[in-house]
Design an enzyme around this catalytic site. Structure first.
Site: not given
Ligand code: PGA
Length: 249
Positions: A9, A11, A95, A97, A166, A172, A211
C-alpha cells in the site's frame, strides 16, 4: 489452500519517476516468490503501473473506491467499474486512515465493499483497533463489529474478499504486533467468518498489516491464520519489499 498475498500500500507517496524505478526493480526481484504480489499505488499512477507490469504477475490494486454505483455527479470520486476497466484486481476498503481522517463509517465501508464485489474486484477489508481500545481490552469487540458490519450488511457472496487485520497502533509506528498477538486476532476473525459460513472461513485470506518488514515477516507469516501482509512503508523500498515477498516459498 490459501495462497499467501503480499500487497504494498503506497498510500500518498511517489511520482512518475519513482513509480518507474520502484516497479522496474521490483519486477525481477519478486518473480521467484511463491506469494501473490500486489502493488496499490495512488489512483493517478494506476495506468502507469498497469503498463509497466503488463508482462509481470504482479497484480495492481486501488486504495479507495466510490460507494455509489455506476456513473454520476460525484465530483472527485472513482467508481468500481472504472477500477475494473483499468485492470485493478484489488481495492482497499476501510483502511484505518480512511476511517479516522475521512470519516468512513462501518456502513460506508460495507457499501464500498459491495460495489467492489459487484464489479468483480477483490476488496481488501481493513479492520483493527486503536491503542486506546487495545488498552481497554476492546480489541475483539472492535474488530468483531467492523467485520460484522460487512458480514451482515453485504448481500453478495463474499468469496473474493480479503481481510487485513491492521492494529492502528502498529501502522507506520515501527511497532509490530507480536506474532502471537496477531495470530490471536486472526484466529478470532477466522472464527467469526466460520460462524457466518464455514466454507468461506477456510477460503478467505487474512493479511496482517502494521510495520511489516523483512525482519519480522517470516515469523508473522508462519502463524496458521496469517495469510500474508499488507505492507505500507516497507513497500516503497524495492529491496525491502522483495525481501518480504521472498520469505514466502
Ligand atoms: P505500515 O502501513 O506498514 O507503514 O505500518 C501498513 C498499512 O497502513 O497498510
Amino acid at each position: 489452500m490459501r495462497r499467501t498475498l503480499v500487497a504494498g500500500n503506497w498510500k500518498m507517496h511517489g511520482n512518475s519517476r519513482s513509480v518507474e524505478q520502484l516497479l522496474g526493480e521490483l519486477k525481477p526481484s519478486v518473480a521467484a516468490s511463491a506469494a501473490e504480489v500486489a502493488v496499490i499505488p495512488p489512483y493517478l499512477y494506476l495506468s502507469q503501473a498497469m503498463s509497466l507490469l503488463a508482462d509481470s504477475d504482479i497484480a495492481v490494486g486501488a486504495q479507495n473506491v466510490c460507494k455509489y454505483r455506476g456513473e454520476g455527479a460525484y465530483t472527485g470520486e472513482i467508481s468500481a467499474g472504472m477500477l475494473k476497466e483499468f485492470g485493478c484486481r484489488y481495492v482497499l476498503v476501510g483502511h484505518s486512515e480512511r476511517r479516522a481522517l475521512f470519516g468512513e463509517t462501518d456502513e460506508c465501508v460495507a457499501e464500498k465493499l459491495a460495489v467492489a464485489l459487484e464489479q468483480g474486484l477483490q476488496p481488501i477489508l481493513c479492520v483493527g483497533e486503536s491503542l486506546e481500545q487495545r488498552s481497554a481490552g476492546e480489541t475483539l469487540r472492535v474488530v468483531g463489529r467492523q467485520l460484522q458490519a460487512v458480514l451482515q450488511g453485504v448481500n453478495q457472496p463474499l468469496d473474493d474478499m480479503v481481510v487485513a487485520y491492521e492494529p492502528v497502533w502498529a501502522i507506520g509506528t515501527g511497532e509490530t504486533a507480536s506474532p502471537e498477538q496477531a495470530q490471536d486476532v486472526h484466529a478470532f476473525i477466522r472464527q467469526e467468518l466460520a460462524t457466518f459460513d464455514r466454507g468461506l472461513s477456510a477460503k478467505i485470506r487474512i493479511l496482517y498489516g502494521g510495520s511489516v518488514k523483512a525482519a519480522n515477516a517470516e515469523e508473522l507469516f508462519a502463524q496458521p491464520d496469517i495469510d500474508g501482509g499488507l505492507v505500507g512503508g516497507a513497500s516503497l523500498d524495492a529491496s525491502e519489499f522483495a525481501a518480504i515477498c521472498k520469505v514466502v516459498n
